[in-house]
Design a protein around this motif. Structure first.
Motif, mmCIF file in Angstrom:
data_model
loop_
_atom_site.group_PDB
_atom_site.id
_atom_site.type_symbol
_atom_site.label_atom_id
_atom_site.label_comp_id
_atom_site.label_asym_id
_atom_site.label_seq_id
_atom_site.Cartn_x
_atom_site.Cartn_y
_atom_site.Cartn_z
ATOM 1 N N LEU A 7 -2.471 0.815 3.743
ATOM 2 C CA LEU A 7 -3.482 -0.204 3.488
ATOM 3 C C LEU A 7 -3.945 -0.173 2.034
ATOM 4 O O LEU A 7 -4.313 0.879 1.510
ATOM 5 N N ARG A 10 -7.958 -6.106 1.379
ATOM 6 C CA ARG A 10 -7.832 -7.451 1.959
ATOM 7 C C ARG A 10 -7.715 -8.488 0.848
ATOM 8 O O ARG A 10 -8.376 -8.377 -0.184
ATOM 9 N N PRO A 16 -5.431 -8.191 5.857
ATOM 10 C CA PRO A 16 -5.095 -6.871 5.341
ATOM 11 C C PRO A 16 -3.749 -6.895 4.612
ATOM 12 O O PRO A 16 -2.777 -7.456 5.108
ATOM 13 N N ASP A 66 -5.576 -2.245 9.982
ATOM 14 C CA ASP A 66 -6.866 -2.873 9.709
ATOM 15 C C ASP A 66 -6.935 -4.159 10.509
ATOM 16 O O ASP A 66 -6.059 -5.017 10.367
#
Length: 68
Positions: A7, A10, A16, A66
């Motif tokens: 990750l 965003r 994400p 996410d």
């Protein structure tokens, strides 16, 4: 194909964005918790790029997926 997605944050659409172990950027275009991941590449490998090609792979999320 196995893909590990880390990750990054965003994008401006609150989707994400992940970096794959292959160096490419990916986005989950339907990050709702009650749905399976819908992972696509990012156009031109840009963080704010549009979703491009759908990816079918065995995916591991780091540290986690996410979701909304």
């Amino acid at each position: 194909m196995k893909l590990t997605l880390t990750l990054l944050g965003r994008d401006s659409w609150s989707r994400p964005v992940y970096r794959g172990n292959d160096g490419n950027l990916y986005v989950d275009v339907d990050p709702r918790a009650d749905r399976p991941p819908d992972i696509c590449t990012k156009y031109r490998n840009a963080f704010e790029g549009e979703p491009d090609t759908s990816v079918k792979a065995e995916i591991t999320f780091v540290p986690r997926r996410d979701t909304w």
